[in-house]
Design a protein around this motif. Structure first.
Motif, PDB file in Angstrom:
ATOM      1  N   LYS A  97       0.811  -1.458  -0.008  1.00  0.00           N
ATOM      2  CA  LYS A  97      -0.017   0.209   0.105  1.00  0.00           C
ATOM      3  C   LYS A  97       0.867   1.193  -0.078  1.00  0.00           C
ATOM      4  O   LYS A  97       0.395   2.331  -0.220  1.00  0.00           O
ATOM      5  CB  LYS A  97      -0.906   0.017   1.305  1.00  0.00           C
ATOM      6  N   ASN A  98       2.134   1.284   0.460  1.00  0.00           N
ATOM      7  CA  ASN A  98       2.980   2.589   0.354  1.00  0.00           C
ATOM      8  C   ASN A  98       4.513   2.105   0.374  1.00  0.00           C
ATOM      9  O   ASN A  98       4.675   0.831   0.257  1.00  0.00           O
ATOM     10  CB  ASN A  98       2.816   2.918   1.624  1.00  0.00           C
ATOM     11  N   GLU A  99       5.341   2.880   0.160  1.00  0.00           N
ATOM     12  CA  GLU A  99       6.783   3.049   0.120  1.00  0.00           C
ATOM     13  C   GLU A  99       7.334   1.830   1.111  1.00  0.00           C
ATOM     14  O   GLU A  99       8.183   1.162   0.944  1.00  0.00           O
ATOM     15  CB  GLU A  99       7.490   4.183   0.263  1.00  0.00           C
ATOM     16  N   LYS A 100       6.672   2.272   2.721  1.00  0.00           N
ATOM     17  CA  LYS A 100       7.387   1.288   3.761  1.00  0.00           C
ATOM     18  C   LYS A 100       7.060  -0.124   3.621  1.00  0.00           C
ATOM     19  O   LYS A 100       7.971  -1.037   3.722  1.00  0.00           O
ATOM     20  CB  LYS A 100       6.697   1.958   5.150  1.00  0.00           C
ATOM     21  N   GLU A 101       5.854  -0.455   2.847  1.00  0.00           N
ATOM     22  CA  GLU A 101       5.416  -1.867   2.629  1.00  0.00           C
ATOM     23  C   GLU A 101       6.399  -2.566   1.543  1.00  0.00           C
ATOM     24  O   GLU A 101       6.594  -3.558   1.821  1.00  0.00           O
ATOM     25  CB  GLU A 101       3.903  -2.043   2.601  1.00  0.00           C
ATOM     26  N   HIS A 102       6.806  -1.453   0.591  1.00  0.00           N
ATOM     27  CA  HIS A 102       7.158  -2.012  -0.708  1.00  0.00           C
ATOM     28  C   HIS A 102       8.793  -2.232  -0.314  1.00  0.00           C
ATOM     29  O   HIS A 102       9.253  -3.407  -0.650  1.00  0.00           O
ATOM     30  CB  HIS A 102       7.187  -0.943  -1.808  1.00  0.00           C
ATOM     31  N   HIS A 103       9.245  -1.864   0.670  1.00  0.00           N
ATOM     32  CA  HIS A 103      10.520  -1.904   1.001  1.00  0.00           C
ATOM     33  C   HIS A 103      10.836  -3.193   1.838  1.00  0.00           C
ATOM     34  O   HIS A 103      12.139  -3.329   2.156  1.00  0.00           O
ATOM     35  CB  HIS A 103      11.109  -0.600   1.765  1.00  0.00           C
ATOM     36  N   LYS A 104       9.782  -3.747   2.491  1.00  0.00           N
ATOM     37  CA  LYS A 104       9.989  -4.788   3.340  1.00  0.00           C
ATOM     38  C   LYS A 104      10.235  -6.028   2.356  1.00  0.00           C
ATOM     39  O   LYS A 104      10.802  -7.038   2.886  1.00  0.00           O
ATOM     40  CB  LYS A 104       8.635  -4.990   4.136  1.00  0.00           C
ATOM     41  N   VAL A 105      10.163  -6.076   1.260  1.00  0.00           N
ATOM     42  CA  VAL A 105      10.000  -7.106   0.206  1.00  0.00           C
ATOM     43  C   VAL A 105      11.375  -7.430  -0.348  1.00  0.00           C
ATOM     44  O   VAL A 105      12.074  -6.323  -1.014  1.00  0.00           O
ATOM     45  CB  VAL A 105       9.089  -7.052  -0.761  1.00  0.00           C
ATOM     46  N   ALA A 106      12.098  -8.407  -0.378  1.00  0.00           N
ATOM     47  CA  ALA A 106      13.316  -8.847  -0.987  1.00  0.00           C
ATOM     48  C   ALA A 106      13.321 -10.127  -1.551  1.00  0.00           C
ATOM     49  O   ALA A 106      12.843 -11.090  -1.023  1.00  0.00           O
ATOM     50  CB  ALA A 106      14.449  -8.371  -0.147  1.00  0.00           C
ATOM     51  N   LEU A 107      14.211 -10.169  -2.674  1.00  0.00           N
ATOM     52  CA  LEU A 107      14.629 -11.842  -3.253  1.00  0.00           C
ATOM     53  C   LEU A 107      15.339 -12.473  -2.306  1.00  0.00           C
ATOM     54  O   LEU A 107      16.401 -11.658  -1.888  1.00  0.00           O
ATOM     55  CB  LEU A 107      15.254 -11.412  -4.631  1.00  0.00           C
ATOM     56  N   ILE A 108      15.391 -13.617  -1.772  1.00  0.00           N
ATOM     57  CA  ILE A 108      15.829 -14.281  -0.726  1.00  0.00           C
ATOM     58  C   ILE A 108      17.203 -14.387  -1.312  1.00  0.00           C
ATOM     59  O   ILE A 108      18.173 -14.434  -0.601  1.00  0.00           O
ATOM     60  CB  ILE A 108      15.469 -15.646  -0.385  1.00  0.00           C
ATOM     61  N   LEU A 109      17.524 -14.346  -2.593  1.00  0.00           N
ATOM     62  CA  LEU A 109      18.893 -14.793  -3.091  1.00  0.00           C
ATOM     63  C   LEU A 109      19.737 -13.531  -3.377  1.00  0.00           C
ATOM     64  O   LEU A 109      20.870 -13.394  -4.096  1.00  0.00           O
ATOM     65  CB  LEU A 109      18.781 -15.526  -4.230  1.00  0.00           C
ATOM     66  N   ASP A 110      18.969 -12.143  -3.046  1.00  0.00           N
ATOM     67  CA  ASP A 110      19.798 -10.954  -3.142  1.00  0.00           C
ATOM     68  C   ASP A 110      20.607 -10.746  -2.174  1.00  0.00           C
ATOM     69  O   ASP A 110      20.308 -10.028  -1.120  1.00  0.00           O
ATOM     70  CB  ASP A 110      18.487  -9.976  -3.490  1.00  0.00           C
ATOM     71  N   TYR A 111      21.903 -11.303  -2.049  1.00  0.00           N
ATOM     72  CA  TYR A 111      22.902 -11.151  -1.042  1.00  0.00           C
ATOM     73  C   TYR A 111      24.141 -11.330  -1.797  1.00  0.00           C
ATOM     74  O   TYR A 111      24.238 -12.036  -2.971  1.00  0.00           O
ATOM     75  CB  TYR A 111      22.683 -11.967   0.224  1.00  0.00           C
ATOM     76  N   PRO A 112      25.383 -10.645  -1.249  1.00  0.00           N
ATOM     77  CA  PRO A 112      26.601 -10.613  -1.916  1.00  0.00           C
ATOM     78  C   PRO A 112      27.130 -12.145  -2.012  1.00  0.00           C
ATOM     79  O   PRO A 112      27.036 -13.026  -1.138  1.00  0.00           O
ATOM     80  CB  PRO A 112      27.515  -9.808  -1.050  1.00  0.00           C
TER      81      PRO A 112
END
Ligand code: 4NP
Length: 151
Positions: A97-112
């Motif tokens: 619903k907003n930017e804050k919620e958007h930022h909670k989501v990440a691809l699990i394999l998105d790490y160095p």
């Protein structure tokens, strides 16, 4: 209490393994880990027997988990939402619903150092696919549990 949600399509193959793995690497006193599927196809079902088996071979019991569908309300409960692939990402982001919620989501394999970007769907493959998924998720959960413990 920090709350983390693992999300895939059916919530019977990948995210139940991710839930079991991350839970095993974090103290239950400070972290709650759950999982859900973007589809409701398997709501109420136990994890796929091949996921249960590969987890068991590594000393994890995920057999009592039950599939449920992801909902927009999950954004209010969980601090961080890890998705397995880009299709899951798009389905989850659509409900933010907003930017804050958007930022909670990440691809699990998105790490160095991750070998690939997405956790492949093993549903229509053989048992080897589940071993591979377990291995990918184990490495990712090692990284994310260390990050979460530092916060
Ligand atoms: P998962 O795998 O998203 O890792 O739980 C799948 C399970 C079931 C289906 C697709 C993917 N299905 O289409 O029924």
């Amino acid at each position: 209490m920090t709350k983390i949600l693992m999300v895939c399509l059916g919530n019977i193959c990948r995210s139940p393994l991710a839930e079991g793995l991350l839970k095993s690497k974090l103290p239950q006193t400070h972290f709650r880990v759950d999982s859900a599927g973007t589809s409701g196809y398997h709501a109420g079902s136990s994890p796929d027997f091949r996921s249960v088996e590969v987890a068991k071979q590594h000393g994890l019991d995920i057999s009592s988990q039950k599939s449920r569908q992801f909902s927009g309300y999950d954004f209010e409960i969980f601090d961080q939402i890890f998705v397995m692939d880009k299709s899951n990402y798009n389905a989850v982001i659509r409900l933010a619903k907003n930017e804050k919620e958007h930022h909670k989501v990440a691809l699990i394999l998105d790490y160095p150092g991750a070998e690939i970007e997405e956790v492949p769907d093993p549903y229509y493959g053989g048992d080897r696919g589940f071993e591979y998924v377990y291995d990918l998720l184990n490495k990712a959960c090692d990284f994310h549990s260390n990050q979460l413990m530092k916060q």
